[in-house]
Scaffold this active site. Structure first.
Site, mmCIF file in Angstrom:
data_model
loop_
_atom_site.group_PDB
_atom_site.id
_atom_site.type_symbol
_atom_site.label_atom_id
_atom_site.label_comp_id
_atom_site.label_asym_id
_atom_site.label_seq_id
_atom_site.Cartn_x
_atom_site.Cartn_y
_atom_site.Cartn_z
ATOM 1 N N ASP A 177 0.863 -1.167 0.000
ATOM 2 C CA ASP A 177 0.000 0.000 0.000
ATOM 3 C C ASP A 177 0.907 1.227 0.000
ATOM 4 O O ASP A 177 2.093 1.149 0.346
ATOM 5 C CB ASP A 177 -0.902 -0.017 1.241
ATOM 6 C CG ASP A 177 -1.821 1.179 1.301
ATOM 7 O OD1 ASP A 177 -2.539 1.423 0.332
ATOM 8 O OD2 ASP A 177 -1.794 1.889 2.331
ATOM 9 N N ASP A 192 -0.022 5.219 0.785
ATOM 10 C CA ASP A 192 -0.135 6.255 1.811
ATOM 11 C C ASP A 192 -0.122 5.622 3.195
ATOM 12 O O ASP A 192 -0.929 4.750 3.500
ATOM 13 C CB ASP A 192 -1.415 7.068 1.604
ATOM 14 C CG ASP A 192 -1.321 8.455 2.227
ATOM 15 O OD1 ASP A 192 -0.274 8.770 2.822
ATOM 16 O OD2 ASP A 192 -2.284 9.224 2.123
#
Length: 337
Positions: free
Chosen positions: A19, A21
């Site tokens: 992932d 952020d």
């Protein structure tokens, strides 16, 4: 409960699906140490893919942003929920299918790249796809909602309730999904995490027989990994803090937990239980009168592991989350790695 690995995770898996952020960057800045950890991860032979529920930006823009932050990345390393949604539509309707596009340029680019034809809200189409787009007009939302109510099949890139911005957390695409779903009384096919199409699309594009999901959110990254049947590493550099980790339900518990991406380069021991105590690497934790108590000294990774294990054991046995108010979190210590 946590899994054990006597070898570094780079030796146990052949693809790390990261992932973005909260894992690689936070807003416009790289997570401290992320670029170095990923450079070492690649050097150890583990392939890296960057996956995101954000459907607004095309992969080349995401890759360029990562490079600006000092992280090695190529367009082919990036997989978005827009691409996953396009693949779902391609499998269901075939090349050349006309699809109403309600979202940003990343969604349109993904549809075109998959051989689908993006069209407007009033055009003839076999399906509709929605994604985050700050320029989406309310009149288009209304038209799409009516067409979904009237039977047009609907795929949503993701259902994230919030999206990070420069001014804090703001309503994400999930708010629009909920609005259309309530109006039309229709549940869409979701392409992004925690559903599995995005992870499946990542493996299809990048390759990997033993993938590992790496994320900072329990309800998307970790639950998504469980839905896809793959192991996961939770890093504590993003939205998940001690209260969320302590109260995690079984379906949102990671295989491994680490202070940051340096956990990819490490082995992962599991705390031992000694009566009411759980112990690992110089740390000892227990629950007394419903509250967490931790004592000792050692690495931050081991602290997070022992705390997770004791809190989950209490939650499973007593049915109540542990009180973690006032418990301090240690700084990351990675000397010798």
């Amino acid at each position: 409960m946590l899994s054990a690995s006597t070898d570094p995770l780079t030796s146990c898996y052949d693809l790390a699906m990261l992932d973005l952020d909260g894992v690689v960057y936070i807003g416009g800045d790289a997570v401290p140490g992320a670029a170095d950890h990923l450079r070492a991860t690649r050097a150890a032979g583990l392939r890296v893919a960057f996956i995101t529920n954000n459907a607004a930006r095309p992969p080349e823009e995401v890759a360029a942003h990562l490079v600006d932050l000092g992280v090695e990345a190529h367009t082919g390393d990036v997989v978005t929920s827009a691409q996953a949604a396009a693949q779902v539509l391609l499998e269901r309707h075939g090349r050349g299918a006309r699809v109403v596009r309600l979202g940003g340029p990343g969604l349109e680019a993904a549809l075109s790249a998959a051989g689908l034809e993006p069209v407007g809200p009033d055009d003839e189409a076999v399906a509709v796809v929605t994604g985050y787009g700050p320029e989406v007009l309310w009149r288009d939302i209304m038209r799409v909602a009516v067409r979904v109510r009237d039977g047009l099949p609907w795929v949503a890139s993701n259902a994230d309730a919030t999206i990070p911005t420069q001014f804090g957390a703001a309503p994400g695409h999930g708010v629009l999904v909920e609005t259309i779903a309530r109006f039309a009384d229709v549940t869409p096919v979701i392409a992004g995490k925690p559903e599995r199409p995005l992870l499946d699309e990542t493996v299809r594009r990048v390759g990997g027989r033993r993938p590992l999901m790496v994320g900072d959110r329990l309800d998307t990254d970790i639950e998504g990994a469980r839905n896809a049947g793959v192991d996961s590493l939770l890093v504590m550099t993003g939205v998940t803090g001690l209260p969320e980790l302590a109260a995690a339900a079984p379906e949102q518990r990671p295989s491994y937990v680490s202070a940051d991406l340096g956990g990819l380069l490490a082995s992962h021991a599991v705390p031992t239980r000694e009566g009411a105590d759980h112990a690992l690497g110089g740390w000892r934790a227990r629950v007394a009168e419903g509250a967490l108590q931790v004592e000792g000294d050692g690495a931050a990774d081991d602290w997070w592991r022992v705390v997770a294990q004791v809190c989950w054991a209490h939650l499973d046995e007593e049915g109540t989350a542990v009180d973690v108010d006032g418990v301090g979190v240690p700084e990351v210590q990675r000397s010798g790695r």
